[in-house]
Design a protein around this motif. Structure first.
Motif, PDB file in Angstrom:
ATOM      1  N   CYS A  49       0.862  -1.098   0.144  1.00 62.25           N
ATOM      2  CA  CYS A  49       0.025  -0.110   0.147  1.00 62.25           C
ATOM      3  C   CYS A  49       0.989   1.266   0.064  1.00 62.25           C
ATOM      4  N   SER A  50       2.134   1.382   0.692  1.00 61.25           N
ATOM      5  CA  SER A  50       2.766   2.469   0.984  1.00 61.25           C
ATOM      6  C   SER A  50       3.600   2.598  -0.348  1.00 61.25           C
ATOM      7  N   CYS A  53       1.423   4.179  -2.968  1.00 61.59           N
ATOM      8  CA  CYS A  53       1.014   5.469  -2.652  1.00 61.59           C
ATOM      9  C   CYS A  53       1.938   6.741  -3.476  1.00 61.59           C
ATOM     10  N   VAL A  59       1.866   4.108   5.068  1.00 58.38           N
ATOM     11  CA  VAL A  59       0.249   3.542   5.367  1.00 58.38           C
ATOM     12  C   VAL A  59       0.407   2.654   6.730  1.00 58.38           C
ATOM     13  N   CYS A  92      -9.021  10.744  -3.254  1.00 56.32           N
ATOM     14  CA  CYS A  92      -7.906   9.838  -3.907  1.00 56.32           C
ATOM     15  C   CYS A  92      -8.861   8.789  -4.254  1.00 56.32           C
ATOM     16  N   THR A  94      -8.517   5.532  -3.879  1.00 55.28           N
ATOM     17  CA  THR A  94      -7.750   4.541  -3.179  1.00 55.28           C
ATOM     18  C   THR A  94      -8.181   3.213  -3.715  1.00 55.28           C
ATOM     19  N   LEU A  97      -5.446   2.311  -5.712  1.00 51.71           N
ATOM     20  CA  LEU A  97      -4.018   2.474  -5.512  1.00 51.71           C
ATOM     21  C   LEU A  97      -3.931   1.495  -4.076  1.00 51.71           C
ATOM     22  N   CYS A  98      -3.777   2.413  -3.115  1.00 49.63           N
ATOM     23  CA  CYS A  98      -3.425   1.435  -1.842  1.00 49.63           C
ATOM     24  C   CYS A  98      -4.233   0.288  -1.435  1.00 49.63           C
ATOM     25  N   GLN A 119      -7.441   7.111   7.115  1.00 46.53           N
ATOM     26  CA  GLN A 119      -6.419   8.319   6.782  1.00 46.53           C
ATOM     27  C   GLN A 119      -7.468   9.645   7.114  1.00 46.53           C
ATOM     28  N   VAL A 431      -3.281  13.553  -5.392  1.00 43.87           N
ATOM     29  CA  VAL A 431      -2.050  13.196  -4.689  1.00 43.87           C
ATOM     30  C   VAL A 431      -0.794  13.173  -5.532  1.00 43.87           C
TER      31      VAL A 431
END
Length: 457
Positions: A49-50, A53, A59, A92, A94, A97-98, A119, A431
């Motif tokens: 996940c990090s 990002c 994360v 975002c 998400t 993505l993450c 978050q 982002v």
């Protein structure tokens, strides 16, 4: 008031009813839900996940802080990578993505940790006695930033943190860029964009000048002479046209113009609302436009796109939002002609059917019409050529219609940098713009301070 739609009736419902239709898309987590959700995280050593990002938030670390009830600690982890972490948590994608990368998102479970909502929980509940970041000793260097959108703001914050004096020049009456003027109202509610900016400015050393437009009352040459460095975060503010006759007829408008008006409206019932609306495009702006006009009371809303669903740049999550708001999506059709009534106003559009032939999109010659009282164009944004029209700005190197930069966000002009949507790489994500601003700030600071050492040495 939007001139092109002046002839249309106003929204039928009251401000109260409409405001309720624009409340939070995803309700926030309660403290208990956040606790339970944070404990689902496996705190992976090499957290995917990090890695995915765009702003490199750690994360696993911020989620572990939430699990240990250290909300300030979680917020600080997020903000040191992404100072606009609060709005990014809301806007975002998400899901691609993450959360898509989350190890819990496998076939059996298919329930990634709700990273975006966690978050948001951390940022919404932080309570710092003072700004969590302190500015370094003054470097004596000054930097001009053109554009107070996510890239410009992130760049300003990081430069100020490193001890530089920053002045931002913004053409609008408010800072925030697309967060203030371009995102669906139900994604960023309660004046959130401005509250986030107020927090960001607490670092000190940042001044914002409003009503300042590059190419109008501001010249790149002046900025380059007066400041040690200039960062251009101009965004993409010009809407692409469809290239059809009668494109400026009453009833046809760029989607972003309507969205900006909607976001700034004190009373939503004053907005013009067509009975039947067409939205041309396939990105998140097209969906934001279609869903919002449906929520304002349009009876029939149709998005028209020239390819198939899988080719739409709007995420599947966004497509689902459209469907749940009764928005129709018509595929394999491209605009052919704007149709006008006797008074010269929009009455609909003629489309030509398209298909793939040997991998190429071709028109089939077969056409059909859709009746509409308003047409909203969401076919993409480009760099506004007026903003880079002064003698020095004209010498900026372009790359595919955007400003060309190297890996350090340097343009071909000495001391001039650029980032965000106006430069080439990456997706047009908030982002991503924040990350550009942050990395550009580090590059600018490093260039300015290494020059200092060279002069002293």
């Amino acid at each position: 008031m939007i001139d092109a739609l002046r002839h249309l009736p106003h929204a039928q419902a009251s401000q109260e009813t409409l405001a309720a239709a624009f409340s939070d898309l995803a309700p926030p987590l309660t403290a208990r839900q956040a606790q339970i959700e944070s404990e689902r995280c496996l705190y992976c050593y090499d957290a995917p996940c990090s890695r995915i990002c765009p702003s490199e938030i750690d994360v696993a670390s911020f989620i572990r802080n939430i699990a240990h009830e250290n909300i300030n600690g979680a917020a600080k982890v997020i903000l040191q990578s992404n100072i606009l972490g609060g709005s990014c948590a809301r806007v975002c994608p998400t899901e691609i993505l993450c959360e898509h990368a989350c190890v819990r998102n496998h076939d059996a479970e298919a329930q990634p940790v709700k990273i975006g909502l966690l978050q948001r929980h951390a940022i919404d509940h932080m309570h710092f006695e003072q700004h969590p970041f302190q500015a370094a000793p003054a470097t004596g260097k000054t930097v001009a930033i053109v554009g107070a959108g996510p890239a410009g703001l992130a760049c300003a914050h990081r430069l100020a943190m490193l001890g530089n004096q920053v002045e931002i020049f913004e053409s609008h009456a408010k800072a925030g860029g697309l967060n203030e003027y371009g995102i669906a109202k139900y994604k960023l509610t309660d004046n959130y964009a401005q509250r986030e900016i107020d927090f960001l400015l607490e670092i000190g050393g940042i001044q914002i000048h409003y009503g300042q437009s590059l190419g109008a009352n501001l010249q790149l040459q002046q900025l380059q002479e007066k400041f040690d460095a200039v960062f251009l975060s101009l965004g993409l503010t010009a809407s692409r046209s469809l290239g059809l006759a009668a494109e400026d007829a009453p009833g046809i408008l760029a989607a972003v113009e309507y969205i900006a008006e909607l976001r700034q409206a004190q009373d939503l019932s004053n907005l013009p609302v067509p009975k039947r609306a067409l939205v041309i495009g396939a990105g998140n702006t097209a969906i934001d436009m279609a869903v919002q006009i449906a929520r304002l009371g349009a009876e029939e809303v149709t998005i028209v796109y020239r390819r198939d669903m899988a080719s739409m740049s709007a995420t599947v999550h966004e497509q689902e939002i459209a469907k749940s708001n009764q928005v129709k999506i018509k595929l394999w059709a491209q605009p052919q002609a704007v149709l006008l009534d006797a008074a010269g106003r929009i009455r609909g559009m003629r489309f030509e059917k398209t298909k793939l032939y040997a991998g190429q999109l071709i028109a089939t010659g077969e056409s059909f019409e859709i009746a509409a009282d308003a047409i909203f164009k969401a076919v993409g944004q480009t760099l506004d050529s007026h903003s880079i029209s002064d003698a020095l700005a004209l010498t900026l190197q372009k790359d595919a219609g955007k400003i060309g930069v190297d890996a350090q966000f340097r343009t071909n002009l000495t001391g001039v940098y650029a980032g965000g949507d106006c430069v080439t790489p990456g997706q047009d994500l908030t982002v991503q713009a924040v990350q550009h601003g942050k990395l550009a700030a580090l590059a600018i600071h490093s260039d300015l301070t290494s020059n200092m050492e060279a002069h002293h040495g």
